[in-house]
Enzyme design. Structure first.
Site, PDB file in Angstrom:
ATOM      1  N   ASP A   1       0.884  -1.298  -0.241  1.00  0.00           N
ATOM      2  CA  ASP A   1      -0.089   0.180   0.096  1.00  0.00           C
ATOM      3  C   ASP A   1       1.088   1.287   0.213  1.00  0.00           C
ATOM      4  O   ASP A   1       2.181   1.263   0.403  1.00  0.00           O
ATOM      5  CB  ASP A   1      -0.622   0.314   1.305  1.00  0.00           C
ATOM      6  CG  ASP A   1      -2.488   1.062   0.822  1.00  0.00           C
ATOM      7  OD1 ASP A   1      -2.520   1.737  -0.230  1.00  0.00           O
ATOM      8  OD2 ASP A   1      -2.592   0.944   2.567  1.00  0.00           O
TER       9      ASP A   1
ATOM     10  N   HIS B   1       2.370   3.395  -8.861  1.00  0.00           N
ATOM     11  CA  HIS B   1       1.851   2.637  -9.542  1.00  0.00           C
ATOM     12  C   HIS B   1       3.273   1.857 -10.068  1.00  0.00           C
ATOM     13  O   HIS B   1       3.443   0.606 -10.077  1.00  0.00           O
ATOM     14  CB  HIS B   1       0.510   1.996 -10.009  1.00  0.00           C
ATOM     15  CG  HIS B   1      -0.381   2.225  -8.990  1.00  0.00           C
ATOM     16  ND1 HIS B   1      -0.840   2.057  -8.007  1.00  0.00           N
ATOM     17  CD2 HIS B   1      -1.664   3.192  -9.644  1.00  0.00           C
ATOM     18  CE1 HIS B   1      -1.693   3.071  -7.849  1.00  0.00           C
ATOM     19  NE2 HIS B   1      -2.578   3.184  -8.469  1.00  0.00           N
TER      20      HIS B   1
ATOM     21  N   LEU C   1      10.496 -20.334  -4.739  1.00  0.00           N
ATOM     22  CA  LEU C   1       9.520 -19.149  -4.635  1.00  0.00           C
ATOM     23  C   LEU C   1       8.210 -19.659  -5.047  1.00  0.00           C
ATOM     24  O   LEU C   1       8.456 -19.376  -6.388  1.00  0.00           O
ATOM     25  CB  LEU C   1      10.553 -17.758  -4.150  1.00  0.00           C
ATOM     26  CG  LEU C   1       9.219 -16.913  -4.311  1.00  0.00           C
ATOM     27  CD1 LEU C   1       8.815 -17.037  -2.622  1.00  0.00           C
ATOM     28  CD2 LEU C   1       9.697 -15.317  -4.357  1.00  0.00           C
TER      29      LEU C   1
HETATM   30  C1  IPE Z   1      -5.743  -2.869  -0.194  1.00  0.00           C
HETATM   31  O1  IPE Z   1      -5.113  -1.555  -0.626  1.00  0.00           O
HETATM   32  C2  IPE Z   1      -5.386  -3.458  -2.036  1.00  0.00           C
HETATM   33  C3  IPE Z   1      -4.162  -3.593  -2.419  1.00  0.00           C
HETATM   34  C4  IPE Z   1      -3.101  -3.457  -1.774  1.00  0.00           C
HETATM   35  C5  IPE Z   1      -4.347  -4.132  -3.487  1.00  0.00           C
HETATM   36  P1  IPE Z   1      -6.050  -0.093  -0.518  1.00  0.00           P
HETATM   37  O2  IPE Z   1      -5.108   0.944  -0.874  1.00  0.00           O
HETATM   38  O3  IPE Z   1      -7.102  -0.450  -1.363  1.00  0.00           O
HETATM   39  O4  IPE Z   1      -6.801  -0.338   0.916  1.00  0.00           O
HETATM   40  P2  IPE Z   1      -7.955   0.911   1.860  1.00  0.00           P
HETATM   41  O5  IPE Z   1      -8.493   1.744   0.565  1.00  0.00           O
HETATM   42  O6  IPE Z   1      -6.153   1.309   2.850  1.00  0.00           O
HETATM   43  O7  IPE Z   1      -8.619  -0.511   2.640  1.00  0.00           O
HETATM   44  C1  IPE Z   2      -1.656   0.313  -3.311  1.00  0.00           C
HETATM   45  O1  IPE Z   2      -1.266   1.809  -4.191  1.00  0.00           O
HETATM   46  C2  IPE Z   2      -1.903  -0.627  -4.849  1.00  0.00           C
HETATM   47  C3  IPE Z   2      -3.171  -1.054  -5.237  1.00  0.00           C
HETATM   48  C4  IPE Z   2      -4.431  -0.743  -4.341  1.00  0.00           C
HETATM   49  C5  IPE Z   2      -3.740  -1.640  -6.882  1.00  0.00           C
HETATM   50  P1  IPE Z   2      -2.641   2.522  -3.098  1.00  0.00           P
HETATM   51  O2  IPE Z   2      -2.845   2.877  -4.389  1.00  0.00           O
HETATM   52  O3  IPE Z   2      -3.419   2.076  -2.514  1.00  0.00           O
HETATM   53  O4  IPE Z   2      -2.112   3.855  -2.808  1.00  0.00           O
HETATM   54  P2  IPE Z   2      -2.525   4.483  -2.008  1.00  0.00           P
HETATM   55  O5  IPE Z   2      -2.536   3.772  -0.418  1.00  0.00           O
HETATM   56  O6  IPE Z   2      -3.869   5.706  -2.653  1.00  0.00           O
HETATM   57  O7  IPE Z   2      -1.485   5.893  -1.481  1.00  0.00           O
HETATM   58 MG    MG Z   3      -4.694   2.355  -0.609  1.00  0.00          MG
END
Ligand code: IPE
Ligand code: IPE
Ligand code: MG
Length: 240
Positions: A19, A36, A130
């Site tokens: 995240d 991303h 892995l």
């Molecule tokens: C969880 O992250 C999903 C992934 C890492 C793919 P999100 O950013 O979507 O989750 P929330 O919204 O903080 O719960």
């Molecule tokens: C995690 O990073 C990747 C996915 C959920 C695809 P985020 O896109 O959730 O990044 P934040 O949480 O908005 O910083």
């Molecule tokens: Mg996120």
């Protein structure tokens, strides 16, 4: 400070909620999609690091069943990244003896992505290092619901009996069938929640949260998580 892995127990299965890509980009005045892109580079590096450390299973959350709520632009950019990285991943997996497996409901993706996923699984199936598991269009509740639907259908057809349903049998209908449960869950970017990840499998997993944003995650961060894991007293409800 560089930490040493010597003498540490390496968790067999590490699950990761990667995240913070969006926040990483925002901090730099960049569009979220750049976060991303950078995050994908970090995934590649992490696969190599985990393989070298002797981790047996690495399961990363790539796209949740809830992530479709994001803008069409962001979802589209993520799909493009999948397309690009599936090809790269095939090379990386082959070079590092990594077996790739996808969990989640792939049926919602475009056909070329489904074909790419199938190819990646097929061509890395016999690798013995892995096991790298990617959760895409994955939700823990969705996974359990799909499993129960199949199990109920098997009961209706007389292939299974309701009274024979055990935890092991239900687990064998999950996307993670045959895999051990995660020992350690790492979530980056400081959020302390599961976000619908591996709800069944994380029942007794040790949870580690770091403020590090996913694109900044590296070997030192992973090592810190493993050091923290080694200090945990895993009792599984018993008494030691
Ligand atoms: C969880 O992250 C999903 C992934 C890492 C793919 P999100 O950013 O979507 O989750 P929330 O919204 O903080 O719960
Ligand atoms: C995690 O990073 C990747 C996915 C959920 C695809 P985020 O896109 O959730 O990044 P934040 O949480 O908005 O910083
Ligand atoms: Mg996120």
């Amino acid at each position: 400070m560089e930490q040493n892995l010597e003498g540490l127990v390496i968790p067999k299965h590490v699950a990761l909620i990667l995240d913070g890509n969006g926040r990483w980009a925002k901090k730099r005045g960049l569009p979220r999609t750049m976060g991303h892109k950078e995050g994908c580079v970090t995934v590649e590096k992490t696969v190599e690091i985990a393989a070298r450390m002797g981790i047996e299973y690495l399961t990363v959350y790539g796209f949740s069943t809830e992530n479709w709520k994001r803008s069409a632009e962001e979802v589209g950019a993520l799909m493009q990244l999948f397309r690009y990285y599936m090809v790269r991943l095939l090379k990386i997996a082959s070079a590092n003896n990594v077996r790739v497996r996808m969990i989640g409901d792939r049926s919602r993706f475009d056909q070329d992505i489904i074909d790419g996923i199938n190819r990646l699984e097929r061509e890395t199936r016999d690798n013995t290092g892995l096991t790298f598991v990617i959760a895409v269009n994955y939700g823990g509740r969705d996974e359990i619901t799909r499993a129960v639907r199949r199990l109920a259908a098997d009961c209706a057809e007389g292939k299974q009996k309701a009274e024979d349903i055990t935890e092991e049998l239900l687990a064998s209908y999950l996307d993670t069938a045959g895999m051990p449960d995660p020992d350690l869950l790492i979530r980056t970017s400081g959020e302390i929640r599961l976000s619908n990840y591996l709800l069944w499998q994380l029942a007794y997993t040790e949870i580690y949260v770091t403020d590090c944003l996913w694109p900044d995650f590296d070997k030192e961060e992973l090592t810190r998580a493993i050091v923290a894991y080694n200090r945990r007293d895993r009792r599984f409800g018993g008494v030691k």
